[in-house]
Write an enzyme that holds these catalytic residues in place. Structure first.
Site, PDB file in Angstrom:
ATOM      1  N   ASP A 151     -13.111   1.156   4.248  1.00  0.00           N
ATOM      2  CA  ASP A 151     -14.143   2.195   4.084  1.00  0.00           C
ATOM      3  C   ASP A 151     -15.193   2.159   5.178  1.00  0.00           C
ATOM      4  OD1 ASP A 151     -14.199   2.164   0.433  1.00  0.00           O
ATOM      5  OD2 ASP A 151     -12.813   3.016   1.892  1.00  0.00           O
TER       6      ASP A 151
ATOM      7  N   LYS B 142     -21.249   3.112  -5.147  1.00  0.00           N
ATOM      8  CA  LYS B 142     -20.395   4.160  -5.731  1.00  0.00           C
ATOM      9  C   LYS B 142     -19.175   3.550  -6.397  1.00  0.00           C
ATOM     10  CE  LYS B 142     -17.274   6.638  -3.110  1.00  0.00           C
ATOM     11  NZ  LYS B 142     -15.940   6.727  -3.684  1.00  0.00           N
ATOM     12  N   ASN B 143     -18.483   2.659  -5.683  1.00  0.00           N
ATOM     13  CA  ASN B 143     -17.194   2.167  -6.169  1.00  0.00           C
ATOM     14  C   ASN B 143     -17.313   1.087  -7.233  1.00  0.00           C
ATOM     15  OD1 ASN B 143     -15.982   4.054  -4.612  1.00  0.00           O
ATOM     16  ND2 ASN B 143     -15.431   2.661  -2.954  1.00  0.00           N
TER      17      ASN B 143
ATOM     18  N   ARG C 212      -0.850   8.000  -1.898  1.00  0.00           N
ATOM     19  CA  ARG C 212      -1.651   7.009  -2.652  1.00  0.00           C
ATOM     20  C   ARG C 212      -1.029   6.865  -4.039  1.00  0.00           C
ATOM     21  NH1 ARG C 212      -7.998   8.379  -1.914  1.00  0.00           N
ATOM     22  NH2 ARG C 212      -8.272   6.224  -2.657  1.00  0.00           N
ATOM     23  N   PRO C 213       0.068   6.078  -4.128  1.00  0.00           N
ATOM     24  CA  PRO C 213       0.772   5.961  -5.411  1.00  0.00           C
ATOM     25  C   PRO C 213      -0.057   5.181  -6.447  1.00  0.00           C
ATOM     26  CG  PRO C 213       1.953   4.781  -3.648  1.00  0.00           C
ATOM     27  CD  PRO C 213       0.676   5.266  -3.080  1.00  0.00           C
ATOM     28  N   ILE C 214       0.370   5.250  -7.706  1.00  0.00           N
ATOM     29  CA  ILE C 214      -0.300   4.460  -8.754  1.00  0.00           C
ATOM     30  C   ILE C 214       0.712   3.570  -9.473  1.00  0.00           C
ATOM     31  CG2 ILE C 214      -2.159   6.152  -9.077  1.00  0.00           C
ATOM     32  CD1 ILE C 214      -0.716   7.065 -11.633  1.00  0.00           C
ATOM     33  N   ASP C 215       1.786   3.229  -8.777  1.00  0.00           N
ATOM     34  CA  ASP C 215       2.852   2.425  -9.396  1.00  0.00           C
ATOM     35  C   ASP C 215       2.367   1.061  -9.890  1.00  0.00           C
ATOM     36  OD1 ASP C 215       2.598   2.089  -6.481  1.00  0.00           O
ATOM     37  OD2 ASP C 215       4.096   0.516  -6.759  1.00  0.00           O
ATOM     38  N   GLN C 216       1.406   0.453  -9.200  1.00  0.00           N
ATOM     39  CA  GLN C 216       0.924  -0.863  -9.636  1.00  0.00           C
ATOM     40  C   GLN C 216       0.085  -0.755 -10.905  1.00  0.00           C
ATOM     41  OE1 GLN C 216       1.948  -3.855  -7.924  1.00  0.00           O
ATOM     42  NE2 GLN C 216       3.317  -2.192  -7.317  1.00  0.00           N
TER      43      GLN C 216
ATOM     44  N   ARG D  54     -10.993  10.296  -7.427  1.00  0.00           N
ATOM     45  CA  ARG D  54     -10.004   9.229  -7.585  1.00  0.00           C
ATOM     46  C   ARG D  54     -10.319   8.392  -8.812  1.00  0.00           C
ATOM     47  NH1 ARG D  54      -5.167   8.760  -5.741  1.00  0.00           N
ATOM     48  NH2 ARG D  54      -4.331   6.680  -6.037  1.00  0.00           N
TER      49      ARG D  54
ATOM     50  N   CYS E 236      -9.823  11.179  -1.718  1.00  0.00           N
ATOM     51  CA  CYS E 236      -9.665  11.430  -0.271  1.00  0.00           C
ATOM     52  C   CYS E 236      -8.187  11.403   0.128  1.00  0.00           C
ATOM     53  CB  CYS E 236     -10.406  10.354   0.522  1.00  0.00           C
ATOM     54  SG  CYS E 236     -12.180  10.402   0.257  1.00  0.00           S
TER      55      CYS E 236
ATOM     56  N   ARG F 252     -20.362  13.267  -1.743  1.00  0.00           N
ATOM     57  CA  ARG F 252     -19.653  12.589  -2.843  1.00  0.00           C
ATOM     58  C   ARG F 252     -20.112  11.133  -2.957  1.00  0.00           C
ATOM     59  NH1 ARG F 252     -13.446  12.545  -2.550  1.00  0.00           N
ATOM     60  NH2 ARG F 252     -13.925  11.173  -4.311  1.00  0.00           N
TER      61      ARG F 252
HETATM   62  C1  EPZ Z   1     -10.455   2.216  -3.813  1.00  0.00           C
HETATM   63  O1  EPZ Z   1      -9.385   3.140  -3.714  1.00  0.00           O
HETATM   64  C2  EPZ Z   1     -11.691   2.946  -3.323  1.00  0.00           C
HETATM   65  N1  EPZ Z   1     -11.945   4.115  -4.175  1.00  0.00           N
HETATM   66  C3  EPZ Z   1     -11.509   3.402  -1.882  1.00  0.00           C
HETATM   67  O2  EPZ Z   1     -12.762   3.916  -1.443  1.00  0.00           O
HETATM   68  C4  EPZ Z   1     -11.164   2.193  -1.011  1.00  0.00           C
HETATM   69  O3  EPZ Z   1     -10.852   2.648   0.285  1.00  0.00           O
HETATM   70  C5  EPZ Z   1      -9.979   1.423  -1.593  1.00  0.00           C
HETATM   71  O4  EPZ Z   1     -10.238   1.080  -2.964  1.00  0.00           O
HETATM   72  C6  EPZ Z   1      -9.692   0.144  -0.830  1.00  0.00           C
HETATM   73  O5  EPZ Z   1     -10.834  -0.671  -0.832  1.00  0.00           O
HETATM   74  C7  EPZ Z   1     -12.633   3.928  -5.304  1.00  0.00           C
HETATM   75  O6  EPZ Z   1     -13.035   2.827  -5.627  1.00  0.00           O
HETATM   76  C8  EPZ Z   1     -12.927   5.166  -6.117  1.00  0.00           C
HETATM   77  P1  EPZ Z   1      -6.278   0.626  -3.530  1.00  0.00           P
HETATM   78  P2  EPZ Z   1      -7.952   2.780  -4.403  1.00  0.00           P
HETATM   79  O7  EPZ Z   1      -5.618   0.797  -4.847  1.00  0.00           O
HETATM   80  O8  EPZ Z   1      -8.202   2.076  -5.678  1.00  0.00           O
HETATM   81  C9  EPZ Z   1      -1.750   1.336  -2.217  1.00  0.00           C
HETATM   82  C10 EPZ Z   1     -14.285   5.459  -0.535  1.00  0.00           C
HETATM   83  O9  EPZ Z   1     -14.426   5.913   0.607  1.00  0.00           O
HETATM   84  N2  EPZ Z   1      -1.445   1.402  -3.655  1.00  0.00           N
HETATM   85  O10 EPZ Z   1      -6.932  -0.671  -3.210  1.00  0.00           O
HETATM   86  O11 EPZ Z   1      -7.129   4.004  -4.409  1.00  0.00           O
HETATM   87  C11 EPZ Z   1      -2.627   2.495  -1.756  1.00  0.00           C
HETATM   88  O12 EPZ Z   1      -1.844   3.626  -1.464  1.00  0.00           O
HETATM   89  C12 EPZ Z   1     -12.907   5.312  -1.128  1.00  0.00           C
HETATM   90  O13 EPZ Z   1     -15.235   5.075  -1.265  1.00  0.00           O
HETATM   91  C13 EPZ Z   1      -0.119   1.490  -4.055  1.00  0.00           C
HETATM   92  O14 EPZ Z   1       0.800   1.537  -3.233  1.00  0.00           O
HETATM   93  O15 EPZ Z   1      -7.371   1.766  -3.321  1.00  0.00           O
HETATM   94  C14 EPZ Z   1      -3.285   1.918  -0.522  1.00  0.00           C
HETATM   95  O16 EPZ Z   1      -2.380   2.019   0.567  1.00  0.00           O
HETATM   96  C15 EPZ Z   1     -11.830   5.818  -0.190  1.00  0.00           C
HETATM   97  N3  EPZ Z   1       0.154   1.541  -5.380  1.00  0.00           N
HETATM   98  C16 EPZ Z   1      -3.470   0.444  -0.893  1.00  0.00           C
HETATM   99  O17 EPZ Z   1      -2.556   0.187  -1.961  1.00  0.00           O
HETATM  100  C17 EPZ Z   1      -0.827   1.485  -6.331  1.00  0.00           C
HETATM  101  O18 EPZ Z   1      -0.509   1.523  -7.532  1.00  0.00           O
HETATM  102  C18 EPZ Z   1      -4.876   0.104  -1.369  1.00  0.00           C
HETATM  103  O19 EPZ Z   1      -5.216   1.026  -2.396  1.00  0.00           O
HETATM  104  C19 EPZ Z   1      -2.182   1.396  -5.900  1.00  0.00           C
HETATM  105  C20 EPZ Z   1      -2.456   1.344  -4.560  1.00  0.00           C
END
Ligand code: EPZ
Length: 428
Positions: free
Chosen positions: A306, A22-23, A122-126, A93, A117, A397
């Site tokens: 996950d 999926k991812n 879950r910020p997107i600042d990065q 997402r 989820c 999903r």
């Molecule tokens: C992806 O989410 C996956 N989703 C998630 O899978 C997975 O749990 C996650 O990566 C970690 O492996 C998809 O691929 C669609 P991150 P993502 O950015 O991209 C923080 C599932 O069950 N963060 O690696 O949102 C964030 O809040 C789903 O298939 C910031 O602070 O994960 C988290 O605490 C659930 N700022 C951490 O980093 C940012 O700009 C990791 O998030 C981005 C992230």
């Protein structure tokens, strides 16, 4: 509304084939927006998030042609920037990968703020930090993310404050046609990051180092179509591995890349589970008491977040004290309330859950998110009696034909309308 009904307590025995990841599928589908040509994507999982992603692209003027249930032709030649429908975008997402893809293709992007989820904040600042480093303005305005650049993206050096799968993927999408060289440091190393890089390189991009914490990209002027097969879903595979252990079964799980499951296999072995590996299969069995263990979720290659709810079921079943620390997300323990309904002996202290083990009892529970829903299925399979699971759309999903795959290895499981109360499964 539908629910899953399980008569648990029997071992799962047999073979389960794993679908595409999926991812990996979601960023690759969105990545097709970069390509003014036709891409053929194979080994697509039949899951809701893929359906929604294809619907979003179709609404943007992208030509979508299903070749078979797991193969799609995507031609984004006439894609219109900024036309993704908010009502669909904010249900998943992965829609936020459109930000990087639109920015990379058009030099501008307008996408609704993503859904996904609920694990707390879950910020997107990065993501925005990466886009700005490439020379774009990027702001969240009125529920949308608006990004644009006057004279095209320019390669840059980006050092992420934290390891983010999404931000790593989004910056790769934006940078692959930027002018010049981009270096991403502190990058995520997940297999699906590598899969996206391989897809983009198959389209003519020049990306090196995916799978390490430093990714180097030489921007190219354009990309061309390709045919690409998605890697197997390591999380789907890990979920069935844990289901085999939870039911004292013996499952051979095929179409996997065992290397992607190294951390999960190591943990299961620590708990006394037998895990054998072949080139593209793993075999999981348990013929003894489960031992307690301690897990801390980490970015790849550490124990996957996950797979966190799934292993909590083994911790409930093992005699003794186990600890489970969630270090990736703010709050990924909302499902613990559902385990308490099943009689679990567990306490949550901040980001750590402490299990005393001792077993579970069948109950009516609900899926609070995708992977927690899968964990409820594992719990229902593991314990004797009738377990019912509501909110199963969350499970659908991300799991391709979950019920059919489990029925084929002996599970007494079925989907039924919530209003139906007939006993659908004969007593053993
Ligand atoms: C992806 O989410 C996956 N989703 C998630 O899978 C997975 O749990 C996650 O990566 C970690 O492996 C998809 O691929 C669609 P991150 P993502 O950015 O991209 C923080 C599932 O069950 N963060 O690696 O949102 C964030 O809040 C789903 O298939 C910031 O602070 O994960 C988290 O605490 C659930 N700022 C951490 O980093 C940012 O700009 C990791 O998030 C981005 C992230």
């Amino acid at each position: 509304m539908e629910k899953i009904v399980i008569h648990g307590g029997s071992p799962l025995v047999g073979t389960i084939g794993i679908s595409g990841m999926k991812n990996a599928a979601l960023p690759i589908i969105m990545g097709c927006v970069l390509v003014k040509d036709e891409c053929i994507i194979e080994n697509l999982p039949e899951i809701h998030d893929v359906t929604v992603s294809l619907q979003i692209l179709e609404a943007m003027g992208v030509k979508i042609r299903m070749i078979d249930r797991n193969t799609v032709a995507i031609d984004a030649t006439h894609a219109q920037c900024g036309s993704s429908p908010l009502g669909l975008v904010n249900t998943i997402r992965a829609s936020y990968y459109l930000m990087g893809a639109e920015l990379g293709r058009f030099g501008r992007s307008r996408v609704g703020y993503p859904g996904g989820c609920d694990f707390g904040v879950r910020p997107i600042d990065q993501h925005l930090k990466g886009f700005r480093a490439l020379g774009a303005t990027a702001d969240i305005v009125g529920g949308y993310v608006d990004a644009s650049t006057e004279d095209g993206l320019k390669g840059s050096h980006i050092f992420f404050d934290l390891v983010s799968v999404g931000a790593t993927i989004n910056v790769m999408l934006a940078a692959c046609m930027a002018e010049g060289f981009t270096e991403i440091e502190n990058a995520a190393k997940e297999p699906h990051v590598v899969d996206l890089a391989n897809f983009l390189n198959a389209c003519g991009a020049d990306i090196k180092g995916a799978g390490t914490d430093t990714i180097r990209i030489n921007g190219v002027p354009s990309l061309h179509g390709c045919t690409y097969a998605i890697i197997p879903d390591m999380i789907e595979a890990g979920t069935y591995m844990i289901a085999a252990a939870a039911t004292h079964g013996d499952l051979t799980i095929t179409d996997v890349i065992p290397k992607h499951l190294d951390c999960v296999s190591a943990k299961l072995r620590e708990m006394g589970v037998t895990v054998e590996e072949g080139d593209d299969w793993v075999r999981v069995s348990l013929d003894r008491e489960l031992k307690p263990t301690n897990v801390k979720t980490m970015p790849y290659p550490g124990y996957p977040t996950d797979m966190q709810p799934q292993i909590s079921i083994l911790m409930c079943l093992a005699k003794g004290t186990s600890t489970l620390r969630e270090s990736v997300f703010d709050n990924r323990f909302r499902y613990i309330d559902e385990l308490l309904r099943m009689g679990a002996n567990v306490k949550v202290d901040g980001k750590t859950a402490i299990f005393q083990g001792g077993g579970l009892t069948a109950a009516r529970v609900r899926a609070v998110d995708l992977r927690a829903g899968a964990a409820m299925v594992i719990a229902g399979l593991a314990v004797a009696g009738r377990t019912e699971i509501d909110n199963i759309h969350l499970i659908e999903r991300g799991y391709d034909h979950l019920i059919e795959k489990l029925q084929a290895v002996g599970a007494m499981i079925a989907k039924m309308d919530v209003k139906e109360s007939v006993t659908i499964l004969q007593a053993e």
